[in-house]
Design a protein around this motif. Structure first.
Motif, short mmCIF file in Angstrom:
data_model
loop_
_atom_site.label_atom_id
_atom_site.label_comp_id
_atom_site.label_asym_id
_atom_site.label_seq_id
_atom_site.Cartn_x
_atom_site.Cartn_y
_atom_site.Cartn_z
N GLY A 188 77.68 -6.95 -12.56
CA GLY A 188 76.64 -7.00 -13.60
C GLY A 188 76.35 -8.40 -14.09
O GLY A 188 75.25 -8.67 -14.61
N LEU A 189 77.32 -9.31 -13.95
CA LEU A 189 77.14 -10.69 -14.38
C LEU A 189 76.04 -11.37 -13.58
O LEU A 189 75.36 -12.27 -14.08
CB LEU A 189 78.47 -11.44 -14.21
N PHE A 190 75.87 -10.96 -12.33
CA PHE A 190 74.91 -11.61 -11.43
C PHE A 190 73.62 -10.83 -11.23
O PHE A 190 72.55 -11.42 -11.03
CB PHE A 190 75.56 -11.85 -10.06
N THR A 191 73.71 -9.49 -11.26
CA THR A 191 72.55 -8.69 -10.88
C THR A 191 71.37 -8.84 -11.84
O THR A 191 70.22 -8.73 -11.41
CB THR A 191 72.92 -7.19 -10.78
N ARG A 192 71.63 -9.09 -13.12
CA ARG A 192 70.52 -9.24 -14.07
C ARG A 192 69.64 -10.43 -13.68
O ARG A 192 68.42 -10.35 -13.71
CB ARG A 192 71.06 -9.41 -15.49
N THR A 193 70.30 -11.53 -13.33
CA THR A 193 69.54 -12.73 -12.94
C THR A 193 68.78 -12.49 -11.65
O THR A 193 67.60 -12.86 -11.53
CB THR A 193 70.49 -13.93 -12.76
N LEU A 194 69.43 -11.86 -10.67
CA LEU A 194 68.81 -11.64 -9.37
C LEU A 194 67.68 -10.61 -9.44
O LEU A 194 66.65 -10.76 -8.79
CB LEU A 194 69.87 -11.20 -8.35
N THR A 195 67.89 -9.56 -10.25
CA THR A 195 66.83 -8.56 -10.44
C THR A 195 65.64 -9.19 -11.13
O THR A 195 64.47 -8.93 -10.78
CB THR A 195 67.34 -7.37 -11.26
N GLY A 196 65.91 -10.05 -12.11
CA GLY A 196 64.84 -10.75 -12.81
C GLY A 196 64.05 -11.67 -11.91
O GLY A 196 62.88 -11.97 -12.17
N ALA A 197 64.70 -12.13 -10.83
CA ALA A 197 64.03 -13.02 -9.88
C ALA A 197 63.16 -12.25 -8.89
O ALA A 197 62.46 -12.86 -8.07
CB ALA A 197 65.06 -13.85 -9.12
#
Length: 298
Positions: A19-28
């Motif tokens: 979850g630490l990474f997916t928010r940034t990647l989904t936002g991209a």
């Protein structure tokens, strides 16, 4: 704790960083399948690089192709597909609770496939971890039939990863070889699914990955921690622990997910969450005690 039990806890902890990474990647602009393809492609590359000294470590026999494909596609691939769709259809808490029914499926399958004994202490440890995960994730939320099926499917797929990985290790493959091929098949599955869903070309996830240095670093960090290190410790744990034990000890995942949400994303955290963490840790300690008792008996 012995090193195999520690490896199981660490694998869950690294998976919990997702979850630490997916928010940034989904936002991209990445889809869940795009994230899966990047995570597993880079992780597979890491495993390949660590085997350069003796590439024969990664050898796969033709007769076991179907088994590797099953754990990569039906296991890791379908787990990601079902779990993230469950999150989109229901509350995150409900999806998480359903997914953490996986120790039940693992214990039942391990009994059928490997003839593993099921002790009362193991059953109690499973109950502690499931209730603890429910407390950590929170109760309530809307439930849809399709969302419920996806949530339950994620639990079964997660159980398949455990059982099929142990089966491959039992056939003489190294943990490095098993993890490498799991990642290869899961990456192919992610790329194909992303292509079918978005029809923008198989290179779309990687085009997003290289669109900026921040996205690139986040993507690589995700692949190394939640892919390479998580699978490395997971396969190591299955070398020395029973499948049910690993699934229970890996319940450290929701604890880490909660800590990340609180300290990184500043999400609210109440008494129920503290109770849940205590229950999960109690289940882990109880199951680790069970493992020591079984080892001493043997």
């Amino acid at each position: 704790m012995n090193r195999y039990a520690v490896a199981a806890v660490l694998s869950g902890a690294f998976f919990g960083l997702t979850g630490l990474f997916t928010r940034t990647l989904t936002g991209a602009g990445l889809s869940t399948m795009g994230i899966l393809s990047i995570r597993c492609s880079v992780a597979a590359l890491c495993f390949f690089c660590t085997a350069l000294g003796d590439i024969r470590q990664l050898k796969m026999h033709k007769k076991d192709f179907w088994l590797f494909a099953a754990v990569g596609i039906l296991g890791q691939g379908m787990f990601s597909f079902c779990y993230y769709n469950a999150i989109n259809m229901m509350s995150i808490s409900t999806a998480c609770i359903l997914m953490y029914l996986s120790p039940v499926f693992v214990t039942i399958l391990a009994r059928v496939v490997f003839r593993d004994a099921i002790s009362r202490r193991t059953v109690f440890a499973i109950v502690l971890c499931i209730v603890g995960c429910a407390c950590v994730s929170g109760f309530g939320g809307t439930v849809t039939l399709l969302g419920f099926v996806c949530g339950l499917g994620s639990a079964i797929a997660f159980a398949l990863i455990n059982i099929l990985t142990r089966a491959l290790l039992g056939r003489g493959y190294t943990g490095k070889a098993v993890s490498f091929w799991i990642c290869v098949f899961a990456a192919v599955f992610g790329i194909v699914m992303d292509l079918l869903l978005f029809r923008e070309g198989y290179s779309r996830p990687f085009a997003v990955l290289f669109s900026g240095w921040k996205i690139f670093l986040v993507g690589i960090a995700m692949a190394v921690t939640t892919g390479f290190l998580a699978y490395r410790f997971f396969s190591l744990a299955l070398h020395g622990c029973k499948s049910g034990t690993v699934s229970i000890l890996a319940s450290s995942e929701p604890v880490v997910e909660t800590l990340v949400s609180v300290f990184v994303f500043r999400e609210p955290f109440g008494v129920l969450g503290v109770v849940g963490i205590v229950l999960v840790l109690a289940g882990i300690v109880l199951q680790n005690t069970t493992s020591k008792s079984e080892s001493a008996a043997q």
